[in-house]
Design a protein around this motif. Sequence first.
Motif, PDB file in Angstrom:
ATOM      1  N   UNK A  26     104.204 -27.362 -37.572  1.00  0.00           N
ATOM      2  CA  UNK A  26     104.708 -27.892 -36.308  1.00  0.00           C
ATOM      3  C   UNK A  26     106.019 -27.206 -35.932  1.00  0.00           C
ATOM      4  N   UNK A  27     106.883 -26.972 -36.924  1.00  0.00           N
ATOM      5  CA  UNK A  27     108.141 -26.278 -36.671  1.00  0.00           C
ATOM      6  C   UNK A  27     107.878 -24.850 -36.189  1.00  0.00           C
ATOM      7  N   UNK A  28     106.972 -24.150 -36.838  1.00  0.00           N
ATOM      8  CA  UNK A  28     106.638 -22.783 -36.427  1.00  0.00           C
ATOM      9  C   UNK A  28     106.086 -22.752 -35.005  1.00  0.00           C
ATOM     10  N   UNK A  29     105.242 -23.704 -34.679  1.00  0.00           N
ATOM     11  CA  UNK A  29     104.688 -23.777 -33.320  1.00  0.00           C
ATOM     12  C   UNK A  29     105.788 -24.042 -32.303  1.00  0.00           C
ATOM     13  N   UNK A  30     106.709 -24.962 -32.628  1.00  0.00           N
ATOM     14  CA  UNK A  30     107.812 -25.260 -31.718  1.00  0.00           C
ATOM     15  C   UNK A  30     108.685 -24.028 -31.498  1.00  0.00           C
ATOM     16  N   UNK A  31     109.014 -23.312 -32.567  1.00  0.00           N
ATOM     17  CA  UNK A  31     109.840 -22.110 -32.443  1.00  0.00           C
ATOM     18  C   UNK A  31     109.124 -21.060 -31.600  1.00  0.00           C
ATOM     19  N   UNK A  32     107.833 -20.895 -31.814  1.00  0.00           N
ATOM     20  CA  UNK A  32     107.055 -19.928 -31.027  1.00  0.00           C
ATOM     21  C   UNK A  32     107.080 -20.284 -29.547  1.00  0.00           C
ATOM     22  N   UNK A  33     106.811 -21.536 -29.222  1.00  0.00           N
ATOM     23  CA  UNK A  33     106.785 -21.961 -27.821  1.00  0.00           C
ATOM     24  C   UNK A  33     108.177 -21.848 -27.209  1.00  0.00           C
ATOM     25  N   UNK A  34     109.197 -22.241 -27.952  1.00  0.00           N
ATOM     26  CA  UNK A  34     110.557 -22.159 -27.433  1.00  0.00           C
ATOM     27  C   UNK A  34     110.940 -20.712 -27.125  1.00  0.00           C
ATOM     28  N   UNK A  35     110.614 -19.793 -28.007  1.00  0.00           N
ATOM     29  CA  UNK A  35     110.944 -18.379 -27.770  1.00  0.00           C
ATOM     30  C   UNK A  35     110.195 -17.821 -26.566  1.00  0.00           C
ATOM     31  N   UNK A  36     108.936 -18.217 -26.417  1.00  0.00           N
ATOM     32  CA  UNK A  36     108.162 -17.739 -25.260  1.00  0.00           C
ATOM     33  C   UNK A  36     108.743 -18.289 -23.961  1.00  0.00           C
ATOM     34  N   UNK A  37     109.160 -19.536 -23.965  1.00  0.00           N
ATOM     35  CA  UNK A  37     109.714 -20.147 -22.758  1.00  0.00           C
ATOM     36  C   UNK A  37     111.053 -19.502 -22.403  1.00  0.00           C
ATOM     37  N   UNK A  38     111.889 -19.254 -23.400  1.00  0.00           N
ATOM     38  CA  UNK A  38     113.174 -18.600 -23.140  1.00  0.00           C
ATOM     39  C   UNK A  38     112.950 -17.166 -22.668  1.00  0.00           C
ATOM     40  N   UNK A  39     112.000 -16.481 -23.283  1.00  0.00           N
ATOM     41  CA  UNK A  39     111.704 -15.090 -22.909  1.00  0.00           C
ATOM     42  C   UNK A  39     111.218 -15.004 -21.464  1.00  0.00           C
ATOM     43  N   UNK A  40     110.395 -15.947 -21.046  1.00  0.00           N
ATOM     44  CA  UNK A  40     109.865 -15.953 -19.683  1.00  0.00           C
ATOM     45  C   UNK A  40     110.839 -16.539 -18.678  1.00  0.00           C
ATOM     46  N   UNK A  41     111.914 -17.150 -19.166  1.00  0.00           N
ATOM     47  CA  UNK A  41     112.912 -17.712 -18.262  1.00  0.00           C
ATOM     48  C   UNK A  41     112.532 -19.051 -17.676  1.00  0.00           C
ATOM     49  N   UNK A  42     111.596 -19.739 -18.262  1.00  0.00           N
ATOM     50  CA  UNK A  42     111.156 -21.016 -17.697  1.00  0.00           C
ATOM     51  C   UNK A  42     112.201 -22.114 -17.857  1.00  0.00           C
ATOM     52  N   UNK A  43     112.982 -22.068 -18.918  1.00  0.00           N
ATOM     53  CA  UNK A  43     114.014 -23.092 -19.098  1.00  0.00           C
ATOM     54  C   UNK A  43     115.103 -22.913 -18.045  1.00  0.00           C
ATOM     55  N   UNK A  44     115.515 -21.679 -17.790  1.00  0.00           N
ATOM     56  CA  UNK A  44     116.552 -21.433 -16.789  1.00  0.00           C
ATOM     57  C   UNK A  44     116.065 -21.794 -15.400  1.00  0.00           C
ATOM     58  N   UNK A  45     114.823 -21.453 -15.083  1.00  0.00           N
ATOM     59  CA  UNK A  45     114.279 -21.792 -13.780  1.00  0.00           C
ATOM     60  C   UNK A  45     114.134 -23.294 -13.596  1.00  0.00           C
ATOM     61  N   UNK A  46     113.737 -23.977 -14.644  1.00  0.00           N
ATOM     62  CA  UNK A  46     113.556 -25.416 -14.549  1.00  0.00           C
ATOM     63  C   UNK A  46     114.889 -26.104 -14.326  1.00  0.00           C
ATOM     64  N   UNK A  47     115.923 -25.682 -15.028  1.00  0.00           N
ATOM     65  CA  UNK A  47     117.225 -26.322 -14.862  1.00  0.00           C
ATOM     66  C   UNK A  47     117.840 -25.957 -13.517  1.00  0.00           C
ATOM     67  N   UNK A  48     117.538 -24.791 -12.972  1.00  0.00           N
ATOM     68  CA  UNK A  48     118.070 -24.394 -11.666  1.00  0.00           C
ATOM     69  C   UNK A  48     117.389 -25.132 -10.523  1.00  0.00           C
ATOM     70  N   UNK A  49     116.160 -25.594 -10.730  1.00  0.00           N
ATOM     71  CA  UNK A  49     115.437 -26.287  -9.676  1.00  0.00           C
ATOM     72  C   UNK A  49     115.776 -27.762  -9.597  1.00  0.00           C
TER      73      UNK A  49
END
Length: 68
Positions: free
Chosen positions: A43-66
């Motif tokens: 579960x930790x590995x999956x979370x780290x993978x998803x978190x890195x993909x989201x940061x790489x794609x910029x989805x966290x920054x876009x979500x907080x900016x919206x």
Amino acid sequence: VVSGFLPPTYVFEGMRGIILNNEFTMPTLWIGLILSVAWVFLAYCFFVFVHRMVVKNGLIARLSAEGP
């Protein structure tokens, strides 16, 4: 087959052994513990993978900016 990969299976088997035979088997407890640690690690590995993909794609920054 599926239940063999789930930790509660071994906990319940240990409880069944205590109730029916009045004996405690340590190997079932160890198997359940090892499986629990393995599932938490996966579960930790999956979370780290998803978190890195989201940061790489910029989805966290876009979500907080919206937000408001």
